[in-house]
Design a protein around this motif. Structure first.
Motif, mmCIF file in Angstrom:
data_model
loop_
_atom_site.group_PDB
_atom_site.id
_atom_site.type_symbol
_atom_site.label_atom_id
_atom_site.label_comp_id
_atom_site.label_asym_id
_atom_site.label_seq_id
_atom_site.Cartn_x
_atom_site.Cartn_y
_atom_site.Cartn_z
ATOM 1 N N THR A 72 0.832 -1.202 0.000
ATOM 2 C CA THR A 72 0.000 0.000 0.000
ATOM 3 C C THR A 72 0.866 1.252 0.000
ATOM 4 O OG1 THR A 72 -0.110 0.081 2.423
ATOM 5 C CG2 THR A 72 -1.841 -1.155 1.287
ATOM 6 N N ALA A 124 -4.314 4.520 3.477
ATOM 7 C CA ALA A 124 -3.583 3.517 2.708
ATOM 8 C C ALA A 124 -4.400 3.120 1.480
ATOM 9 C CB ALA A 124 -3.314 2.295 3.580
ATOM 10 N N LYS A 126 -4.169 0.950 -2.557
ATOM 11 C CA LYS A 126 -3.450 0.004 -3.415
ATOM 12 C C LYS A 126 -3.512 0.483 -4.859
ATOM 13 C CE LYS A 126 -6.094 -3.407 -2.302
ATOM 14 N NZ LYS A 126 -6.787 -4.704 -2.184
ATOM 15 N N ALA A 144 -7.301 0.229 0.488
ATOM 16 C CA ALA A 144 -6.526 -0.950 0.882
ATOM 17 C C ALA A 144 -7.335 -1.835 1.811
ATOM 18 C CB ALA A 144 -5.237 -0.514 1.563
#
Ligand SMILES: [Zn+2]
Length: 144
Positions: A72, A124, A126, A144
């Motif tokens: 992440t 966070a 991705k 994330a």
């Protein structure tokens, strides 16, 4: 006359509108097709690059290796666009954003399914491969 050299135009598959016709990092597209977003790192000095580069600006060499953008990153900032470049107007509204992965940063778009009220600086996220409605490939940021 020799045989005409085949142009390596894999980057035509990238994004709503691809601005890259010739590149030394076309393997990026092959990785996207395999579901991976990749950057490059210099084997000599260790600098990491995203978008991937074939040449290192620090040691002026081209001794690179690929790495996967995995895990992440932290959302540094984002902006919701009300106007877009030509060719992207059909995508509006969308958010552009920057994720900090520590050694490198990734600039891109937030996935359409991230509700704006859930977006928080520092959260966070991705980086994931995304297939556009027209079959083109890009990558987007998801929760994330
Ligand atoms: Zn280097």
């Amino acid at each position: 006359m020799g045989k005409k050299k085949e142009a390596d135009n894999r980057f035509k598959k990238f994004g709503t509108v691809s601005f890259t016709s010739i590149s030394k990092v076309n393997d990026f597209i092959d990785s996207l097709e395999q579901g991976k977003v990749m950057g490059t790192a210099c084997k000599d000095c260790g600098l990491s690059f995203f978008p991937p580069r074939a040449d290192c600006h620090k040691c002026l060499k081209s001794n690179m290796e690929w790495f996967e953008v995995s895990g992440t990153g932290k959302l540094v900032t984002y902006s919701r666009l009300g106007f877009a470049p030509i060719g992207f107007d059909g995508d509006l509204p969308y958010c552009i954003a920057l994720l900090d992965y520590g050694d490198y940063k990734v600039f891109g778009r937030l996935a359409d399914n991230v509700p704006e009220e859930e977006i928080k600086i520092g959260m966070a996220m991705k980086t994931e491969v995304n297939e556009l409605p027209n079959g083109q490939l890009n990558y987007v940021f998801t929760k994330a």
